[in-house]
Design a protein around this motif. Structure first.
Motif, PDB file in Angstrom:
ATOM      1  N   LEU A 100       3.569  -3.862  -0.503  1.00 23.44           N
ATOM      2  CA  LEU A 100       2.739  -3.928   0.696  1.00 23.44           C
ATOM      3  C   LEU A 100       3.100  -5.188   0.943  1.00 23.44           C
ATOM      4  O   LEU A 100       2.846  -5.726   2.378  1.00 23.44           O
ATOM      5  N   SER A 101       2.694  -6.190  -0.351  1.00 25.18           N
ATOM      6  CA  SER A 101       3.705  -7.465  -0.414  1.00 25.18           C
ATOM      7  C   SER A 101       4.219  -8.000  -0.331  1.00 25.18           C
ATOM      8  O   SER A 101       4.879  -9.661   0.303  1.00 25.18           O
ATOM      9  N   VAL A 102       5.406  -7.216   0.112  1.00 28.46           N
ATOM     10  CA  VAL A 102       6.541  -7.243   0.378  1.00 28.46           C
ATOM     11  C   VAL A 102       7.446  -6.688   1.293  1.00 28.46           C
ATOM     12  O   VAL A 102       8.515  -6.060   1.235  1.00 28.46           O
ATOM     13  N   PRO A 103       6.564  -6.335   2.777  1.00 32.98           N
ATOM     14  CA  PRO A 103       7.075  -5.608   3.339  1.00 32.98           C
ATOM     15  C   PRO A 103       9.136  -5.536   4.294  1.00 32.98           C
ATOM     16  O   PRO A 103       9.473  -6.403   4.041  1.00 32.98           O
ATOM     17  N   GLY A 104       8.764  -4.190   3.984  1.00 30.64           N
ATOM     18  CA  GLY A 104      10.410  -3.616   4.604  1.00 30.64           C
ATOM     19  C   GLY A 104      11.216  -4.126   3.092  1.00 30.64           C
ATOM     20  O   GLY A 104      12.338  -3.712   3.596  1.00 30.64           O
ATOM     21  N   PHE A 161      18.226  -5.868  -4.469  1.00 28.00           N
ATOM     22  CA  PHE A 161      16.990  -5.725  -3.811  1.00 28.00           C
ATOM     23  C   PHE A 161      17.934  -6.341  -2.623  1.00 28.00           C
ATOM     24  O   PHE A 161      18.835  -6.581  -2.266  1.00 28.00           O
ATOM     25  N   GLY A 162      16.980  -5.507  -1.211  1.00 26.40           N
ATOM     26  CA  GLY A 162      16.854  -5.908  -0.133  1.00 26.40           C
ATOM     27  C   GLY A 162      16.147  -4.668   1.424  1.00 26.40           C
ATOM     28  O   GLY A 162      15.715  -4.280   0.431  1.00 26.40           O
ATOM     29  N   PHE A 163      17.113  -4.794   2.429  1.00 32.68           N
ATOM     30  CA  PHE A 163      15.836  -4.037   3.131  1.00 32.68           C
ATOM     31  C   PHE A 163      15.841  -2.378   3.304  1.00 32.68           C
ATOM     32  O   PHE A 163      17.128  -2.272   3.162  1.00 32.68           O
ATOM     33  N   VAL A 168      19.774   2.214   2.629  1.00 36.33           N
ATOM     34  CA  VAL A 168      19.718   3.999   2.860  1.00 36.33           C
ATOM     35  C   VAL A 168      21.461   4.980   1.743  1.00 36.33           C
ATOM     36  O   VAL A 168      22.624   4.148   2.477  1.00 36.33           O
ATOM     37  N   GLY A 169      21.107   5.684   1.328  1.00 35.15           N
ATOM     38  CA  GLY A 169      22.504   5.851   0.677  1.00 35.15           C
ATOM     39  C   GLY A 169      22.776   5.239  -1.323  1.00 35.15           C
ATOM     40  O   GLY A 169      23.187   6.420  -1.746  1.00 35.15           O
ATOM     41  N   ARG A 170      22.059   4.219  -1.191  1.00 35.46           N
ATOM     42  CA  ARG A 170      22.379   3.199  -2.377  1.00 35.46           C
ATOM     43  C   ARG A 170      20.946   4.286  -3.019  1.00 35.46           C
ATOM     44  O   ARG A 170      20.873   3.829  -4.422  1.00 35.46           O
ATOM     45  N   MET A 171      19.762   3.782  -2.491  1.00 34.41           N
ATOM     46  CA  MET A 171      18.903   4.487  -2.995  1.00 34.41           C
ATOM     47  C   MET A 171      17.944   5.110  -3.336  1.00 34.41           C
ATOM     48  O   MET A 171      17.809   5.772  -2.572  1.00 34.41           O
ATOM     49  N   THR A 172      16.902   5.537  -4.416  1.00 31.31           N
ATOM     50  CA  THR A 172      16.142   6.484  -4.311  1.00 31.31           C
ATOM     51  C   THR A 172      15.114   6.345  -3.830  1.00 31.31           C
ATOM     52  O   THR A 172      14.521   5.234  -4.314  1.00 31.31           O
ATOM     53  N   PRO A 173      14.482   7.154  -2.345  1.00 34.64           N
ATOM     54  CA  PRO A 173      13.267   6.583  -2.031  1.00 34.64           C
ATOM     55  C   PRO A 173      12.868   6.963  -2.482  1.00 34.64           C
ATOM     56  O   PRO A 173      11.760   7.880  -3.839  1.00 34.64           O
TER      57      PRO A 173
END
Ligand code: NI
Length: 176
Positions: A100-104, A161-163, A168-173
């Protein structure tokens, strides 16, 4: 009780080593109530007191079962005061984290797969748990906040590291 503003990466207080709690009193109860309100308002999985500007060794976390995060096992709501972590084995696991301190943003972070944590609940009763996987990850992330560490500092490769919307597609939510 109140939703408090969350400090963002760059604020000096987030880099400080927080101080141990000495008294389990009404002030602590009020702090935890504000942390709880703030975490819930922002749909966070955890929050550390320094994130709302209080440099004390208090973290909270909770993960309810959520269809958005099918791979994540639920974690009961926990208030953990003056935590101490002990690694159980040296196995590391990479996983996506947000804060929450590094939003998005999201990043791939290595963490101990299994650990024991000890500390106290809001009434000063001892907590002693052995956990693994996402539960262990959340605890390591939150306790890092008490030592002035944010997850990007734990990353091995800033290419991961990214937004969130771009990953989307690379990351497990994962919950933040
Ligand atoms: Ni965080």
């Amino acid at each position: 009780m109140a939703v408090r503003p969350v400090l963002k990466m760059g604020e000096p207080l987030l880099r400080q080593v927080a101080v141990a709690v000495q008294r389990f009193d009404a002030q602590l109860t009020e702090l935890v109530a504000d942390m709880n309100d703030t975490m819930r308002a922002l749909s966070g999985a955890g929050l550390a007191a320094p994130q709302i500007g209080v440099s004390l060794r208090v973290v909270i976390f909770e993960v309810t079962s959520n269809p958005r995060y099918p791979d994540v096992a639920p974690i009961p709501y926990t208030v953990l005061v003056n935590p101490e972590l002990t690694s159980l084995g040296d196995e590391l696991e990479e996983g996506w984290e947000g804060c929450l301190s590094v939003p998005g943003l999201r990043g791939l972070v290595p963490r101990l797969r299994k650990l024991r944590y000890r500390g106290f609940d809001i009434e000063g009763k001892p907590i002693d748990r052995t956990v693994e996987g996402f539960h262990a990850r959340v605890v390591q992330h939150e306790v890092d906040h008490l030592d002035g560490i944010l997850y990007p500092q734990r990353m091995r490769d800033l290419r991961n590291f990214g937004f969130e919307e771009a990953l989307v597609g690379r990351m497990t939510p994962m919950p933040e």
